[in-house]
Design a protein around this motif. Structure first.
Motif, PDB file in Angstrom:
ATOM      1  N   ASN A 210     -17.703  -9.875  -7.309  1.00 50.36           N
ATOM      2  CA  ASN A 210     -16.547  -9.135  -6.821  1.00 50.36           C
ATOM      3  C   ASN A 210     -15.786  -8.454  -7.958  1.00 50.36           C
ATOM      4  O   ASN A 210     -15.243  -7.349  -7.787  1.00 50.36           O
ATOM      5  CB  ASN A 210     -15.600 -10.052  -6.051  1.00 50.36           C
ATOM      6  N   GLU A 211     -15.729  -9.095  -9.111  1.00 51.31           N
ATOM      7  CA  GLU A 211     -15.064  -8.477 -10.255  1.00 51.31           C
ATOM      8  C   GLU A 211     -15.818  -7.240 -10.724  1.00 51.31           C
ATOM      9  O   GLU A 211     -15.213  -6.206 -11.049  1.00 51.31           O
ATOM     10  CB  GLU A 211     -14.937  -9.488 -11.396  1.00 51.31           C
ATOM     11  N   VAL A 212     -17.134  -7.334 -10.768  1.00 51.88           N
ATOM     12  CA  VAL A 212     -17.945  -6.192 -11.171  1.00 51.88           C
ATOM     13  C   VAL A 212     -17.735  -5.027 -10.209  1.00 51.88           C
ATOM     14  O   VAL A 212     -17.556  -3.874 -10.620  1.00 51.88           O
ATOM     15  CB  VAL A 212     -19.434  -6.582 -11.238  1.00 51.88           C
ATOM     16  N   LYS A 213     -17.727  -5.315  -8.916  1.00 53.11           N
ATOM     17  CA  LYS A 213     -17.492  -4.275  -7.915  1.00 53.11           C
ATOM     18  C   LYS A 213     -16.112  -3.656  -8.094  1.00 53.11           C
ATOM     19  O   LYS A 213     -15.941  -2.433  -7.971  1.00 53.11           O
ATOM     20  CB  LYS A 213     -17.619  -4.856  -6.508  1.00 53.11           C
ATOM     21  N   PHE A 214     -15.126  -4.494  -8.370  1.00 53.86           N
ATOM     22  CA  PHE A 214     -13.759  -3.996  -8.536  1.00 53.86           C
ATOM     23  C   PHE A 214     -13.662  -3.090  -9.759  1.00 53.86           C
ATOM     24  O   PHE A 214     -13.069  -1.998  -9.687  1.00 53.86           O
ATOM     25  CB  PHE A 214     -12.799  -5.171  -8.675  1.00 53.86           C
TER      26      PHE A 214
ATOM     27  N   GLY B  65     -12.804   2.365 -11.449  1.00 56.37           N
ATOM     28  CA  GLY B  65     -13.011   3.130 -12.666  1.00 56.37           C
ATOM     29  C   GLY B  65     -12.414   2.468 -13.885  1.00 56.37           C
ATOM     30  O   GLY B  65     -12.027   3.133 -14.852  1.00 56.37           O
ATOM     31  N   LEU B  66     -12.325   1.143 -13.850  1.00 59.83           N
ATOM     32  CA  LEU B  66     -11.788   0.382 -14.976  1.00 59.83           C
ATOM     33  C   LEU B  66     -12.867   0.243 -16.052  1.00 59.83           C
ATOM     34  O   LEU B  66     -13.940  -0.292 -15.785  1.00 59.83           O
ATOM     35  CB  LEU B  66     -11.351  -1.008 -14.512  1.00 59.83           C
ATOM     36  N   THR B  67     -12.591   0.712 -17.238  1.00 55.08           N
ATOM     37  CA  THR B  67     -13.555   0.595 -18.330  1.00 55.08           C
ATOM     38  C   THR B  67     -13.490  -0.809 -18.911  1.00 55.08           C
ATOM     39  O   THR B  67     -12.453  -1.213 -19.450  1.00 55.08           O
ATOM     40  CB  THR B  67     -13.254   1.614 -19.432  1.00 55.08           C
TER      41      THR B  67
ATOM     42  N   ASP C 271       0.819  -1.207   0.000  1.00 52.65           N
ATOM     43  CA  ASP C 271       0.000   0.000   0.000  1.00 52.65           C
ATOM     44  C   ASP C 271       0.856   1.261   0.000  1.00 52.65           C
ATOM     45  O   ASP C 271       0.433   2.303  -0.503  1.00 52.65           O
ATOM     46  CB  ASP C 271      -0.948   0.011   1.203  1.00 52.65           C
ATOM     47  N   ILE C 272       2.061   1.161   0.566  1.00 53.61           N
ATOM     48  CA  ILE C 272       2.972   2.304   0.503  1.00 53.61           C
ATOM     49  C   ILE C 272       3.990   2.129  -0.622  1.00 53.61           C
ATOM     50  O   ILE C 272       4.971   2.879  -0.712  1.00 53.61           O
ATOM     51  CB  ILE C 272       3.685   2.545   1.851  1.00 53.61           C
TER      52      ILE C 272
ATOM     53  N   ALA D  25      -3.397  -5.571  -9.097  1.00 54.82           N
ATOM     54  CA  ALA D  25      -3.854  -4.703 -10.173  1.00 54.82           C
ATOM     55  C   ALA D  25      -4.005  -3.269  -9.682  1.00 54.82           C
ATOM     56  O   ALA D  25      -3.605  -2.307 -10.362  1.00 54.82           O
ATOM     57  CB  ALA D  25      -5.187  -5.215 -10.725  1.00 54.82           C
ATOM     58  N   ARG D  26      -4.564  -3.114  -8.491  1.00 56.64           N
ATOM     59  CA  ARG D  26      -4.778  -1.779  -7.942  1.00 56.64           C
ATOM     60  C   ARG D  26      -3.459  -1.088  -7.611  1.00 56.64           C
ATOM     61  O   ARG D  26      -3.269   0.098  -7.908  1.00 56.64           O
ATOM     62  CB  ARG D  26      -5.643  -1.883  -6.683  1.00 56.64           C
ATOM     63  N   GLN D  27      -2.516  -1.813  -7.023  1.00 58.49           N
ATOM     64  CA  GLN D  27      -1.278  -1.192  -6.556  1.00 58.49           C
ATOM     65  C   GLN D  27      -0.273  -0.943  -7.685  1.00 58.49           C
ATOM     66  O   GLN D  27       0.465   0.037  -7.652  1.00 58.49           O
ATOM     67  CB  GLN D  27      -0.649  -2.040  -5.456  1.00 58.49           C
ATOM     68  N   VAL D  28      -0.243  -1.825  -8.688  1.00 53.18           N
ATOM     69  CA  VAL D  28       0.680  -1.609  -9.807  1.00 53.18           C
ATOM     70  C   VAL D  28       0.241  -0.406 -10.635  1.00 53.18           C
ATOM     71  O   VAL D  28       1.073   0.327 -11.186  1.00 53.18           O
ATOM     72  CB  VAL D  28       0.786  -2.879 -10.684  1.00 53.18           C
TER      73      VAL D  28
END
Length: 293
Positions: free
Chosen positions: A265-269, A274-276, A208-209, A242-245
């Motif tokens: 969970n994928e839909v929520k992610f 904001g992934l198109t 996260d950091i 995916a989020r951190q990279v």
């Protein structure tokens, strides 16, 4: 309307959007983030992957080696942790090397990406297809891989390798035209594997950091969009990476998806990040990326 349909109903024609992203790839403003699905069979003429092509397939490979407890079945990371705990790390590493020993031929998209001289390519699986494609194109590239910190006695999160597979100092990466980043490690050139739960404990504590992410990756991702190809986000670990990279990069990112396969969970992610989503069969998407003028 289902949640999956809702996020896909954005009024964007997927083939036209992907053609625009293909242009972004050629210009170096889009970073491809490759998942194991890229090496899977995409059409009737393609051979299936000779190595486990999903985390679930890797868990099945482990299950063929040793009896797994119920909680570990179907989960590659929990399966690996069981093997590491009850068999030894050397056994786990040997089995990972065996699983990914067969060479994986680069797809047409691997070859296309290698020829674009991209600043950054992220490859989230353990096979060497992208490395092979880059090697066929030349030697103006290099690679950085995530490594396990378990038992190595080093305060390092990753190692750098040149096009010939020799480990080099991180400073050399500044001269590479293309940087291949494999955050989970890879079978080639040195059998670096982040795979067990224990491998990820420290990484997930620090990620996260951004400490486990190389500075050169942070530099090359800046202001760029990411395009996820052959990726799933149905596991928390995959979503975290995916989020951190992609953190502190461009404002918009994209993912080629199969709407019928998306989990809740994928839909929520996708929505939260904001992934198109681009709803196209992978084979058709690869064709557009490769051939768009």
């Amino acid at each position: 309307m289902t949640a999956a349909c809702a996020i896909l109903d954005a009024g964007v024609e997927p083939e036209a959007l992907l053609a625009d992203l293909a242009s972004g790839l050629r210009q170096g403003s889009v970073v491809p983030y490759l998942g194991p699905g890229l090496a899977q069979q995409m059409d009737a003429d393609a051979a299936p992957s000779p190595v486990p092509a999903t985390p679930e397939a890797l868990a099945e490979f482990f299950a063929g080696k040793v009896a797994l407890p119920r909680r570990a079945k179907g989960n590659a990371w929990a399966s690996a942790q069981h093997i590491e705990s009850y068999k030894h790390r050397a056994t786990l590493s040997a089995w990972m090397a065996e699983a990914f020993q067969p060479p994986v031929a680069p797809t047409a998209l691997h070859a296309h990406l290698a020829a674009l001289d991209l600043p950054l390519i992220v490859d989230s699986w353990y096979d060497g297809a992208m490395r092979t494609a880059l090697a066929a194109h030349g030697d103006t590239w290099g690679e950085v891989q995530g490594i396990t910190r378990a038992g190595i006695g080093e305060d390092r999160w990753y190692r750098f390798y040149d096009a010939g597979g020799a480990e080099v100092h991180r400073a050399q990466a500044a001269d590479w035209t293309t940087l291949l980043y494999k955050p989970h490690g890879g079978a080639l050139p040195a059998r670096n594997f982040l795979i067990s739960d224990a491998d990820y404990v420290e990484v997930l504590t620090e990620i996260d950091i951004q400490t486990p992410i190389p500075e050169v990756v942070k530099d090359r991702r800046r202001d760029r969009a990411f395009l996820f190809i052959g990726c799933r986000f149905h596991d928390q670990l995959l979503r975290t990476y995916a989020r951190q990279v992609t953190k502190r990069s461009g404002a918009r990112h994209y993912a080629i998806v199969d709407p019928a396969a998306l989990t809740r969970n994928e839909v929520k992610f996708l929505s939260a990040q904001g992934l198109t989503p681009i709803a196209l069969p992978l084979a058709r998407a690869v064709e557009i990326l490769r051939d768009a003028a």
